[in-house]
Write a protein that holds these residues in place. Structure first.
Motif, short mmCIF file in Angstrom:
data_model
loop_
_atom_site.label_atom_id
_atom_site.label_comp_id
_atom_site.label_asym_id
_atom_site.label_seq_id
_atom_site.Cartn_x
_atom_site.Cartn_y
_atom_site.Cartn_z
N UNK A 53 0.83 -1.21 0.00
CA UNK A 53 0.00 0.00 0.00
C UNK A 53 0.87 1.26 0.00
N UNK A 54 1.86 1.30 0.87
CA UNK A 54 2.76 2.46 0.90
C UNK A 54 3.60 2.54 -0.37
N UNK A 98 3.00 6.26 -7.17
CA UNK A 98 2.03 6.64 -8.21
C UNK A 98 0.99 7.65 -7.74
N UNK A 99 1.20 8.31 -6.61
CA UNK A 99 0.19 9.22 -6.08
C UNK A 99 -0.04 10.43 -6.99
N UNK A 113 -5.09 8.33 -10.64
CA UNK A 113 -6.17 8.73 -9.74
C UNK A 113 -6.45 7.65 -8.69
N UNK A 114 -6.30 6.39 -9.04
CA UNK A 114 -6.57 5.31 -8.09
C UNK A 114 -5.58 5.28 -6.94
N UNK A 115 -4.44 5.97 -7.07
CA UNK A 115 -3.43 6.02 -6.01
C UNK A 115 -3.29 7.43 -5.43
N UNK A 118 -4.61 7.28 0.19
CA UNK A 118 -4.38 5.94 0.75
C UNK A 118 -5.62 5.06 0.62
N UNK A 119 -6.80 5.65 0.81
CA UNK A 119 -8.02 4.87 0.70
C UNK A 119 -8.23 4.38 -0.73
N UNK A 120 -8.02 5.24 -1.71
CA UNK A 120 -8.15 4.82 -3.10
C UNK A 120 -7.12 3.77 -3.47
#
Length: 532
Positions: free
Chosen positions: A375-376, A382-383, A387-389, A392-394
């Motif tokens: 997750x991290x 890719x944050x 958009x999916x990253x 953290x929730x996405x």
């Protein structure tokens, strides 16, 4: 629940969003000019009933929107939330507009064009749109968007008057730059009622203006009905259900007094408490919703529909009611597993989970650390590209979808041609292949051990369960009569085998005496034959 809810929402979604039109597609809005274009050329013409397709005037359709089926309850409003301009930390630009928060929200009133107010306010809609108003006047509440939570106040424009008047007002607001760089959210709210299906719908359009300059359009259509009971049968069933819940609650209270603290060590105790709690919660929400519907009806009757009627709190109440319904049905359905515990094969499910609970707990700890590591990794890499990253929730949602084989590999490849495929391959290797294989192995090994250790003895509880099942099958015509009779005979034989031996002691004594008599008689006959 109303069976027409989906069709109502689907109709309004297609009616207002205009996803098939390139110029007026609400979901594709990305600039302020596109938003004004949707307001002036699509939305405003949809909230007033216009001429029929053959040119006839819309008779008896006062207050209806242009689909001729849904009526506006009260008026529609458009509420804007703004921020204060602050000095920039750098010398390149003097003023900066940050993201929205409760602390930097603009609450001053201005003249049209955002000029400082120095004279008395007028009563026109244009002047009032530049005046800050609290949420009490229009019965507003805080609204939760995708990025921020917005307060109940703001600068409000009320849609009132004929279509030509509304069009000229929107054009004037556009000319006066009612939406500018300090705008952070515009919320449009209206309430509709469809008399054909007796269904209310709370409609909300939210556009969030980011400090980066982009716009995020959102919408919500919430159907709800204020009818508590639609038939006498439903009322009778509800009364019987609550009487059963009262009896069930008294029974559980006696169980708690008897078992004391050990009551909370049972898994099924929490299921019972969940059913009771959700049932009483549903009753309380029913009463709350009835009071709210009464207040809304009284307000509409007092104002004759010439004010905004907000169903936002009613929508929240309906959401709570739906959640309580869902959990109550969930817990109630789980109770049927207790009935199946008498069946030998069906009881393997609970026994397998009990046998594997220690291994599954250790596995979940290991899986948590591995999942948090990926997750991290995906979030930091890719944050700013996917958009999916972006949060953290996405990112967590995207990784769970990847575990279910729902992913877009091209998106990762386009974001990072080298790191994207490498991270994707590592995630599948460690999480999908190794972790999921371990999980399946733990469950399958526990099932094999439990099935091997399970005794094949046919106990009385299982016999009672199968006897009830066969009787039910005979009642509905699934099993013939002679099958049930043969089962009853085998059941009587089984019962005789496992019944109390003391009951059969006199018969056993008689059988023993008869055997001894036969032995004595046979010995005498043999002695006589030898003498002869």
């Amino acid at each position: 629940m109303n069976s027409n809810a989906f069709f109502q929402v689907n109709h309004l979604r297609n009616y207002f969003l205009n996803t098939n039109q390139i110029d007026n597609d609400y979901t594709k809005i990305s600039t302020i000019d596109q938003y004004w274009n949707w307001l002036e050329n699509s939305f405003i013409s949809n909230i007033r009933a216009q001429q029929w397709y053959n040119g006839d005037t819309p008779k008896n359709l006062s207050g209806f929107i242009n689909d001729k089926s849904n009526r506006l309850i009260g008026r529609a409003i458009m509420r804007q939330l703004r921020i204060k301009s602050n000095l920039c930390q750098t010398q390149i630009v003097l003023k900066c507009n940050e993201d929205y928060s409760f602390f930097n929200e603009e609450k001053n009133s201005y003249k049209p064009g955002w000029i400082n107010q120095t004279t008395q306010y007028s009563n026109s809609s244009i002047d009032q749109a530049f005046m800050y108003q609290t949420g009490d006047k229009f019965d507003q509440y805080m609204y939760v968007g995708d990025l921020e939570t917005y307060s109940s106040g703001g600068y409000i424009y009320e849609y009132q008057g004929r279509l030509l008047h509304l069009q000229s007002n929107l054009s004037e607001l556009h000319r006066l730059s009612w939406i500018d760089s300090q705008t952070r959210a515009v919320i449009i709210q209206l309430t509709l009622y469809n008399p054909n299906v007796v269904l209310f719908t709370s409609v909300t359009f939210l556009v969030e203006f980011l400090s980066t300059g982009s716009l995020i359009p959102q919408y919500r259509f919430e159907p709800l009905t204020f009818q508590v009971f639609t038939s006498t049968f439903q009322l009778v069933c509800s009364i019987m259900y609550m009487l059963f819940i009262i009896y069930y609650m008294i029974k559980e209270i006696k169980t708690v007094i008897k078992m004391k603290s050990s009551y909370f060590y049972r898994f099924w105790s929490y299921i019972d408490v969940g059913i009771i709690g959700c049932s009483w919660g549903i009753l309380g929400v029913y009463i709350w919703r009835y009071q709210k519907s009464t207040d809304i009806g009284n307000r509409f009757q007092e104002t004759n529909g010439y004010t905004f009627i907000n169903l936002q709190i009613a929508t929240y109440i309906n959401d709570i009611l739906t959640c309580l319904f869902g959990f109550c049905c969930f817990f109630g359905t789980l109770k049927f597993l207790r009935l199946c515990r008498f069946h030998q094969r069906l009881s393997l499910f609970t026994e397998t989970l009990q046998h594997a609970k220690k291994d599954l707990f250790s596995f979940m700890i290991m899986f948590f650390f591995i999942f948090m590591a990926f997750l991290t990794l995906f979030y930091l890499l890719f944050m700013d590209k996917i958009w999916s990253c972006s949060t953290l929730l996405h990112t967590a949602q995207m990784l769970f979808e990847m575990m279910l084989m729902k992913f877009d590999a091209y998106e990762l490849t386009n974001a990072a041609p080298i790191l994207g495929p490498i991270c994707f391959s590592l995630f599948f290797l460690f999480v999908v292949f190794i972790c999921m294989t371990m999980f399946i192995t733990i469950v399958s090994d526990s099932f094999r051990i439990v099935r091997k250790n399970t005794k094949v003895n046919y106990n009385e509880d299982q016999a009672i369960f199968e006897f009830m099942l066969h009787k039910f099958q005979r009642w509905i015509g699934w099993r013939k009569l002679y099958d049930v009779e043969s089962f009853e005979q085998s059941y009587e034989q089984l019962r005789g085998k496992y019944s109390d031996p003391v009951e059969h002691f006199p018969n056993k004594i008689d059988q023993l005496l008869n055997a001894l008599n036969r032995l004595y008689i046979s010995q005498q006959n043999s002695t006589k034959s030898e003498n002869q």
